[in-house]
Design an enzyme around this catalytic site. Sequence first.
Site, PDB file in Angstrom:
ATOM      1  N   LYS A  19       6.295  -6.921  -3.679  1.00 36.52           N
ATOM      2  CA  LYS A  19       6.217  -8.358  -4.011  1.00 36.52           C
ATOM      3  C   LYS A  19       6.323  -8.576  -5.516  1.00 36.52           C
ATOM      4  O   LYS A  19       7.056  -9.442  -5.973  1.00 36.52           O
ATOM      5  CB  LYS A  19       4.879  -8.965  -3.551  1.00 36.52           C
ATOM      6  CG  LYS A  19       4.633  -8.931  -2.072  1.00 36.52           C
ATOM      7  CD  LYS A  19       3.353  -9.683  -1.712  1.00 36.52           C
ATOM      8  CE  LYS A  19       2.095  -9.102  -2.331  1.00 36.52           C
ATOM      9  NZ  LYS A  19       1.710  -7.786  -1.779  1.00 36.52           N
ATOM     10  N   ARG A  94      -4.201 -15.230   0.189  1.00 36.93           N
ATOM     11  CA  ARG A  94      -4.529 -13.909   0.708  1.00 36.93           C
ATOM     12  C   ARG A  94      -5.341 -13.988   2.004  1.00 36.93           C
ATOM     13  O   ARG A  94      -5.624 -12.967   2.615  1.00 36.93           O
ATOM     14  CB  ARG A  94      -5.360 -13.243  -0.373  1.00 36.93           C
ATOM     15  CG  ARG A  94      -5.378 -11.751  -0.425  1.00 36.93           C
ATOM     16  CD  ARG A  94      -4.073 -11.137  -0.813  1.00 36.93           C
ATOM     17  NE  ARG A  94      -4.241  -9.804  -1.334  1.00 36.93           N
ATOM     18  CZ  ARG A  94      -3.820  -9.409  -2.517  1.00 36.93           C
ATOM     19  NH1 ARG A  94      -3.198 -10.250  -3.311  1.00 36.93           N
ATOM     20  NH2 ARG A  94      -3.998  -8.174  -2.906  1.00 36.93           N
ATOM     21  N   ARG A 133       2.614   4.677  -7.607  1.00 35.78           N
ATOM     22  CA  ARG A 133       2.406   3.664  -8.639  1.00 35.78           C
ATOM     23  C   ARG A 133       1.246   4.043  -9.563  1.00 35.78           C
ATOM     24  O   ARG A 133       1.294   3.818 -10.766  1.00 35.78           O
ATOM     25  CB  ARG A 133       2.114   2.331  -7.938  1.00 35.78           C
ATOM     26  CG  ARG A 133       2.218   1.130  -8.806  1.00 35.78           C
ATOM     27  CD  ARG A 133       2.257  -0.119  -7.978  1.00 35.78           C
ATOM     28  NE  ARG A 133       1.000  -0.374  -7.285  1.00 35.78           N
ATOM     29  CZ  ARG A 133       0.749  -1.485  -6.594  1.00 35.78           C
ATOM     30  NH1 ARG A 133       1.684  -2.406  -6.475  1.00 35.78           N
ATOM     31  NH2 ARG A 133      -0.403  -1.665  -5.995  1.00 35.78           N
ATOM     32  N   ARG A 135      -1.890   2.861 -10.037  1.00 33.13           N
ATOM     33  CA  ARG A 135      -2.804   1.913 -10.655  1.00 33.13           C
ATOM     34  C   ARG A 135      -4.235   2.354 -10.360  1.00 33.13           C
ATOM     35  O   ARG A 135      -4.457   3.173  -9.471  1.00 33.13           O
ATOM     36  CB  ARG A 135      -2.545   0.537 -10.013  1.00 33.13           C
ATOM     37  CG  ARG A 135      -2.580  -0.613 -10.968  1.00 33.13           C
ATOM     38  CD  ARG A 135      -1.987  -1.842 -10.331  1.00 33.13           C
ATOM     39  NE  ARG A 135      -2.733  -2.292  -9.158  1.00 33.13           N
ATOM     40  CZ  ARG A 135      -2.311  -3.237  -8.340  1.00 33.13           C
ATOM     41  NH1 ARG A 135      -1.150  -3.825  -8.545  1.00 33.13           N
ATOM     42  NH2 ARG A 135      -3.043  -3.589  -7.308  1.00 33.13           N
ATOM     43  N   ARG A 146      -7.504  -1.453   1.201  1.00 28.55           N
ATOM     44  CA  ARG A 146      -6.636  -2.617   0.936  1.00 28.55           C
ATOM     45  C   ARG A 146      -5.701  -2.898   2.109  1.00 28.55           C
ATOM     46  O   ARG A 146      -5.401  -4.057   2.419  1.00 28.55           O
ATOM     47  CB  ARG A 146      -5.855  -2.415  -0.360  1.00 28.55           C
ATOM     48  CG  ARG A 146      -6.726  -2.764  -1.571  1.00 28.55           C
ATOM     49  CD  ARG A 146      -6.265  -2.096  -2.829  1.00 28.55           C
ATOM     50  NE  ARG A 146      -4.955  -2.535  -3.229  1.00 28.55           N
ATOM     51  CZ  ARG A 146      -4.085  -1.760  -3.882  1.00 28.55           C
ATOM     52  NH1 ARG A 146      -4.395  -0.532  -4.194  1.00 28.55           N
ATOM     53  NH2 ARG A 146      -2.927  -2.233  -4.227  1.00 28.55           N
TER      54      ARG A 146
HETATM   55  P1  AMP Z   1      -2.595  -7.375  -6.034  1.00 27.15           P
HETATM   56  O1  AMP Z   1      -2.128  -7.048  -7.412  1.00 27.15           O
HETATM   57  O2  AMP Z   1      -2.035  -8.665  -5.503  1.00 27.15           O
HETATM   58  O3  AMP Z   1      -2.427  -6.229  -5.066  1.00 27.15           O
HETATM   59  O4  AMP Z   1      -4.170  -7.642  -6.143  1.00 27.15           O
HETATM   60  C1  AMP Z   1      -5.048  -6.634  -6.592  1.00 27.15           C
HETATM   61  C2  AMP Z   1      -6.473  -6.985  -6.194  1.00 27.15           C
HETATM   62  O5  AMP Z   1      -6.846  -8.241  -6.775  1.00 27.15           O
HETATM   63  C3  AMP Z   1      -6.693  -7.172  -4.701  1.00 27.15           C
HETATM   64  O6  AMP Z   1      -6.942  -5.936  -4.042  1.00 27.15           O
HETATM   65  C4  AMP Z   1      -7.925  -8.086  -4.696  1.00 27.15           C
HETATM   66  O7  AMP Z   1      -9.092  -7.362  -5.008  1.00 27.15           O
HETATM   67  C5  AMP Z   1      -7.644  -9.003  -5.875  1.00 27.15           C
HETATM   68  N1  AMP Z   1      -6.879 -10.222  -5.500  1.00 27.15           N
HETATM   69  C6  AMP Z   1      -5.618 -10.550  -5.895  1.00 27.15           C
HETATM   70  N2  AMP Z   1      -5.257 -11.739  -5.397  1.00 27.15           N
HETATM   71  C7  AMP Z   1      -6.312 -12.196  -4.673  1.00 27.15           C
HETATM   72  C8  AMP Z   1      -6.548 -13.370  -3.914  1.00 27.15           C
HETATM   73  N3  AMP Z   1      -5.617 -14.326  -3.767  1.00 27.15           N
HETATM   74  N4  AMP Z   1      -7.763 -13.495  -3.300  1.00 27.15           N
HETATM   75  C9  AMP Z   1      -8.701 -12.549  -3.419  1.00 27.15           C
HETATM   76  N5  AMP Z   1      -8.538 -11.412  -4.119  1.00 27.15           N
HETATM   77  C10 AMP Z   1      -7.355 -11.228  -4.747  1.00 27.15           C
END
Ligand code: AMP
Length: 189
Positions: A19, A94, A133, A135, A146
């Site tokens: 994404k 989410r 990746r 991270r 996740r």
């Molecule tokens: P991402 O980079 O989108 O994979 O997000 C990394 C982490 O940020 C996720 O595993 C959540 O802990 C948090 N996170 C990101 N976006 C959201 C959201 N819309 N609602 C809740 N937690 C989020």
Amino acid sequence: MLMANGVRLIFLGAPGAGKGTQATILAEACGIPHISTGDILRQAIANHTPLGQKAQDYVNQGELVPDSLILDLIRERLQHTDTSNGWILDGFPRNVNQAEFLSALLIELNQDCDFAINLEVSDDSLIERLLARGRKDDNRETIHRRLEVYRHQTAPVIDYYNKQHRLKTVDGDRPMNAITEDLKACIQP
Ligand code: AMP
């Protein structure tokens, strides 16, 4: 520039589906901001802001941060002047509550989302990509959590947009360029 007259897209897909990469490319091509809640949270954590301090443990453990931390942030972000030509949301909504919040917010802001695009990728590729990746939250244990959180809380959002006839699905298990081409085709009138 591609479709400069307002493109509003939601990118859906599991962690590791691509994404972020695709949203960056498409946002650049359309001249609109790429809004990633994950990036915003990582930045806040790195800068030790109050938001970052509240979000840190959730992010590190692969849990969603509470909606109360995210919703106001999105409300503010979608009112920046740079969003007048559109936006790409990546990582939000989410869960179904966030999706319902967004629908109400967009009515209030007199904006309309064009599509939610689901990038579909097999579990094997997701895990392989996430491990590559590297991270901080990309270790085996957190990845597992996740993906579980994704299946239980985020996957229902796909159905939410499907019922609104706004869902497009793109096969994300292909070379990057092919996916980008499909995404561009999705937003052509
Ligand atoms: P991402 O980079 O989108 O994979 O997000 C990394 C982490 O940020 C996720 O595993 C959540 O802990 C948090 N996170 C990101 N976006 C959201 C959201 N819309 N609602 C809740 N937690 C989020």
